[in-house]
Design a protein around this motif. Structure first.
Motif, PDB file in Angstrom:
ATOM      1  N   GLN A  69      20.628 -22.821   0.499  1.00  0.00           N
ATOM      2  CA  GLN A  69      20.335 -21.572  -0.195  1.00  0.00           C
ATOM      3  C   GLN A  69      18.930 -21.584  -0.792  1.00  0.00           C
ATOM      4  N   VAL A  70      18.503 -22.712  -1.341  1.00  0.00           N
ATOM      5  CA  VAL A  70      17.165 -22.812  -1.918  1.00  0.00           C
ATOM      6  C   VAL A  70      16.104 -22.656  -0.836  1.00  0.00           C
ATOM      7  N   VAL A  71      16.317 -23.285   0.306  1.00  0.00           N
ATOM      8  CA  VAL A  71      15.350 -23.179   1.403  1.00  0.00           C
ATOM      9  C   VAL A  71      15.278 -21.741   1.903  1.00  0.00           C
ATOM     10  N   LEU A  72      16.411 -21.089   2.070  1.00  0.00           N
ATOM     11  CA  LEU A  72      16.400 -19.695   2.523  1.00  0.00           C
ATOM     12  C   LEU A  72      15.712 -18.785   1.516  1.00  0.00           C
ATOM     13  N   TYR A  73      15.937 -19.008   0.244  1.00  0.00           N
ATOM     14  CA  TYR A  73      15.301 -18.185  -0.791  1.00  0.00           C
ATOM     15  C   TYR A  73      13.790 -18.399  -0.776  1.00  0.00           C
ATOM     16  N   GLY A  74      13.365 -19.648  -0.615  1.00  0.00           N
ATOM     17  CA  GLY A  74      11.937 -19.933  -0.539  1.00  0.00           C
ATOM     18  C   GLY A  74      11.281 -19.274   0.657  1.00  0.00           C
ATOM     19  N   LEU A  75      11.951 -19.283   1.797  1.00  0.00           N
ATOM     20  CA  LEU A  75      11.407 -18.622   2.980  1.00  0.00           C
ATOM     21  C   LEU A  75      11.357 -17.109   2.804  1.00  0.00           C
ATOM     22  N   GLN A  76      12.349 -16.563   2.106  1.00  0.00           N
ATOM     23  CA  GLN A  76      12.384 -15.125   1.883  1.00  0.00           C
ATOM     24  C   GLN A  76      11.224 -14.701   0.994  1.00  0.00           C
ATOM     25  N   ILE A  77      10.913 -15.496  -0.033  1.00  0.00           N
ATOM     26  CA  ILE A  77       9.801 -15.167  -0.921  1.00  0.00           C
ATOM     27  C   ILE A  77       8.473 -15.330  -0.189  1.00  0.00           C
ATOM     28  N   GLN A  78       8.374 -16.353   0.640  1.00  0.00           N
ATOM     29  CA  GLN A  78       7.120 -16.642   1.328  1.00  0.00           C
ATOM     30  C   GLN A  78       6.754 -15.540   2.314  1.00  0.00           C
ATOM     31  N   PHE A  79       7.716 -14.943   2.962  1.00  0.00           N
ATOM     32  CA  PHE A  79       7.437 -13.944   3.988  1.00  0.00           C
ATOM     33  C   PHE A  79       7.771 -12.529   3.533  1.00  0.00           C
ATOM     34  N   GLU A  80       7.407 -12.196   2.302  1.00  0.00           N
ATOM     35  CA  GLU A  80       7.607 -10.825   1.845  1.00  0.00           C
ATOM     36  C   GLU A  80       6.647  -9.908   2.594  1.00  0.00           C
ATOM     37  N   SER A  81       7.070  -8.695   2.823  1.00  0.00           N
ATOM     38  CA  SER A  81       6.214  -7.770   3.555  1.00  0.00           C
ATOM     39  C   SER A  81       5.135  -7.215   2.634  1.00  0.00           C
ATOM     40  N   LEU A  82       3.979  -6.944   3.212  1.00  0.00           N
ATOM     41  CA  LEU A  82       2.867  -6.390   2.466  1.00  0.00           C
ATOM     42  C   LEU A  82       3.030  -4.883   2.346  1.00  0.00           C
ATOM     43  N   PRO A  83       2.471  -4.292   1.293  1.00  0.00           N
ATOM     44  CA  PRO A  83       2.558  -2.824   1.185  1.00  0.00           C
ATOM     45  C   PRO A  83       1.756  -2.167   2.302  1.00  0.00           C
ATOM     46  N   LYS A  84       2.218  -1.010   2.715  1.00  0.00           N
ATOM     47  CA  LYS A  84       1.560  -0.306   3.807  1.00  0.00           C
ATOM     48  C   LYS A  84       0.210   0.210   3.334  1.00  0.00           C
ATOM     49  N   GLN A  85      -0.834  -0.108   4.086  1.00  0.00           N
ATOM     50  CA  GLN A  85      -2.180   0.283   3.706  1.00  0.00           C
ATOM     51  C   GLN A  85      -2.550   1.612   4.353  1.00  0.00           C
ATOM     52  N   LEU A  86      -3.243   2.428   3.589  1.00  0.00           N
ATOM     53  CA  LEU A  86      -3.686   3.724   4.065  1.00  0.00           C
ATOM     54  C   LEU A  86      -5.067   3.578   4.687  1.00  0.00           C
ATOM     55  N   ILE A  87      -5.206   4.027   5.914  1.00  0.00           N
ATOM     56  CA  ILE A  87      -6.496   3.998   6.603  1.00  0.00           C
ATOM     57  C   ILE A  87      -6.990   5.440   6.683  1.00  0.00           C
ATOM     58  N   PRO A  88      -7.993   5.792   5.857  1.00  0.00           N
ATOM     59  CA  PRO A  88      -8.378   7.209   5.790  1.00  0.00           C
ATOM     60  C   PRO A  88      -9.063   7.731   7.049  1.00  0.00           C
ATOM     61  N   HIS A  89      -9.749   6.913   7.808  1.00  0.00           N
ATOM     62  CA  HIS A  89     -10.491   7.394   8.973  1.00  0.00           C
ATOM     63  C   HIS A  89      -9.806   7.036  10.287  1.00  0.00           C
ATOM     64  N   LYS A  90      -8.493   6.881  10.254  1.00  0.00           N
ATOM     65  CA  LYS A  90      -7.759   6.480  11.455  1.00  0.00           C
ATOM     66  C   LYS A  90      -7.836   7.541  12.555  1.00  0.00           C
ATOM     67  N   ASP A  91      -7.745   8.815  12.193  1.00  0.00           N
ATOM     68  CA  ASP A  91      -7.732   9.887  13.180  1.00  0.00           C
ATOM     69  C   ASP A  91      -9.111  10.500  13.421  1.00  0.00           C
ATOM     70  N   TYR A  92     -10.170   9.902  12.873  1.00  0.00           N
ATOM     71  CA  TYR A  92     -11.519  10.426  13.034  1.00  0.00           C
ATOM     72  C   TYR A  92     -12.070  10.043  14.397  1.00  0.00           C
ATOM     73  N   ALA A  93     -12.602  11.014  15.090  1.00  0.00           N
ATOM     74  CA  ALA A  93     -13.246  10.763  16.376  1.00  0.00           C
ATOM     75  C   ALA A  93     -14.736  11.056  16.212  1.00  0.00           C
ATOM     76  N   PRO A  94     -15.606  10.132  16.531  1.00  0.00           N
ATOM     77  CA  PRO A  94     -17.047  10.387  16.375  1.00  0.00           C
ATOM     78  C   PRO A  94     -17.509  11.453  17.365  1.00  0.00           C
ATOM     79  N   PRO A  95     -18.589  12.129  17.030  1.00  0.00           N
ATOM     80  CA  PRO A  95     -19.083  13.180  17.947  1.00  0.00           C
ATOM     81  C   PRO A  95     -19.635  12.578  19.230  1.00  0.00           C
ATOM     82  N   ASN A  96     -19.594  13.369  20.280  1.00  0.00           N
ATOM     83  CA  ASN A  96     -20.133  12.925  21.561  1.00  0.00           C
ATOM     84  C   ASN A  96     -21.657  12.911  21.490  1.00  0.00           C
ATOM     85  N   LEU A  97     -22.259  11.837  21.968  1.00  0.00           N
ATOM     86  CA  LEU A  97     -23.711  11.731  21.970  1.00  0.00           C
ATOM     87  C   LEU A  97     -24.254  12.324  23.263  1.00  0.00           C
ATOM     88  N   ILE A  98     -25.106  13.305  23.124  1.00  0.00           N
ATOM     89  CA  ILE A  98     -25.702  13.946  24.294  1.00  0.00           C
ATOM     90  C   ILE A  98     -26.924  13.151  24.749  1.00  0.00           C
TER      91      ILE A  98
END
Length: 110
Positions: A69-98
């Motif tokens: 039980q101690v080993v399982l608890y330690g592994l559970q704490i070690q591999f906690e998930s990170l909070p979801k990060q917001l990427i503000p420019h994820k859907d940005y497409a740069p303009p086409n260069l002529i």
């Protein structure tokens, strides 16, 4: 379960290995002046354990359960998930260069 490992040597160097199948031999069977073949095959048989022991829950001591039980608890704490990060420019497409403006205006970074 057991299996075999076949090795084919030609002139002292390993040419081919095979598991569960036969190793491929050389295309030309060369012989030394003493009329001994320079190629040889080695077969290694890996045997498995036939006697498997089963452990029931009654055979396990309280100390082992607590340690597990101690080993399982330690592994559970070690591999906690990170909070979801917001990427503000994820859907940005740069303009086409002529045209390459720096090259047209002959402006270069020095």
């Amino acid at each position: 379960m057991s299996f075999t490992i076949e090795k084919h040597f030609c002139g002292g160097t390993l040419v081919d290995t095979a598991v569960f199948t036969k190793a491929k031999s050389c295309t030309s069977e060369m012989e030394t002046p003493v009329k001994k073949p320079c190629c040889k095959n080695e077969v290694e048989l890996i045997k498995s354990v036939d006697d498997l022991t089963t452990v029931t829950l009654e055979d396990v001591s309280l100390e082992h359960i607590q340690l597990f039980q101690v080993v399982l608890y330690g592994l559970q704490i070690q591999f906690e998930s990170l909070p979801k990060q917001l990427i503000p420019h994820k859907d940005y497409a740069p303009p086409n260069l002529i045209a390459d403006i720096q090259l047209l205006d002959e402006v270069f970074l020095i």
